[in-house]
Design an enzyme around this catalytic site. Structure first.
Site: not given
Ligand code: NAP
Length: 287
Positions: A50, A94, A117
């Site tokens: 990412k 994460q 997200d």
């Protein structure tokens, strides 16, 4: 094999190129803060990918690597600091987190306008109401794959196998917003095969290797495989690719289908979040 292969790698590349152009049109580079807690090897690989793609698209990499024994309070404070930092326009915590941490409570601390997200309750509510907001990356990636492949969504019967907060549920809502007729299957659905066989667009997101075989696919249907399973023979999906591709009209492979789209859509969300933040600041006379 009769089905057209939907090439997620190629489509993700086009999305990344589009995003890199969009970045140059912003008054300042977006800043993505990826937050990695501990040293889980799989999470480290995802985060590094990412970060790399974020930099390649012209964004700032504002990564934070925190110790695996960090307290709930300390991590919550870090997230609040990122919320308050104007250089940070997107925050990605994460997952999974180490067991001693309450992931849901921590995700809830993320400013929904920086929630790249799309996992906060407010982001989910905005999606449910069809209001502007940041959408979960994998479901958005599925919509992008369908659009790039010119698969009509409006009026199609879409069957989504799986109802998780991360994939199935938000994807069903995105498809509904695009005027598909949507059916959701889950572990208590009676005769999943028979339901799947009615689908014009069939999305497998159950996390069960090879769940969808040729008998579940209507001839000519589009089959999107979200599942990812590591096997001795490499990555596999929820779809028996060889069998289903004999019946489907179009199909995503694993790997190389939905997977590459997830990070591409994360980058898209980071640009969207930054553009909204800069527009707010411009209105306030900051730019
Ligand atoms: P999850 O949270 O485990 O949810 C699985 C869903 O599938 C649940 O709703 C479950 O039903 C349903 N289900 C399980 N077995 C079923 C069956 N036999 N028939 C019908 N429905 C069934 O999984 P997830 O996070 O959504 O992920 C699903 C898959 O996608 C996994 O393989 C994951 O690795 C993969 N994934 C890939 C990406 C990507 O970037 N490509 C991103 C995220 C996830 P109940 O609700 O009734 O339990």
């Amino acid at each position: 094999m009769s089905a057209t292969i939907i090439d997620g790698k190629a489509i993700a590349r086009l999305v990344r190129e589009r995003i890199a152009r969009e970045v140059t049109e912003l008054p300042d580079a977006p800043g993505l803060a990826t937050v990695l807690v501990g040293d889980d090897p799989a999470s480290a690989v995802y985060v590094s990918s990412k970060r790399k793609q974020c930099v390649q698209a012209g964004m700032r990499d504002l990564h934070q690597h925190l110790p695996g024994d960090i307290s709930q309070h300390k991590l919550a404070t870090t997230l609040e600091q990122l919320n308050a930092d104007p250089k940070v326009t997107g925050i990605l915590l994460q997952l999974p987190l180490p067991d001693h941490l309450d992931a849901a409570a921590l995700v809830a601390r993320i400013d929904p306008d920086k929630d790249v997200d799309g996992l906060t309750t407010l982001s989910a509510g905005r999606l449910a109401q069809g209001a502007p907001g940041l959408r979960p990356c994998t479901p958005s990636g599925v919509i992008e794959l369908l659009d790039a492949s010119e698969i009509p969504i409006e009026s199609a019967h879409a069957v989504v196998v799986g109802r998780s907060e991360l994939v199935g549920k938000p994807l069903a809502q995105l498809l509904l917003q695009r005027n598909a007729t949507v059916t959701i299957c889950h572990s208590r659905t009676r005769d999943v095969n028979a339901v799947c066989k009615q689908a014009d667009i069939l999305v497998a997101a159950a996390g069960v290797p090879g769940l969808i075989g040729a008998e579940s696919v209507k001839p000519g249907a589009t089959v999107i495989d979200v599942g990812i399973h590591r096997t001795d023979d490499g990555l596999r999906g929820d779809v028996d690719f060889a069998a289903a591709s004999e019946v489907a009209g179009a199909i995503t492979p694993v790997p190389g289908g939905v997977g590459p789209m997830t990070i591409a859509m994360l980058l898209q969300n980071t640009v969207t979040a930054a553009a909204a933040s800069y527009a707010k600041r411009r209105a306030a006379g900051v730019f």
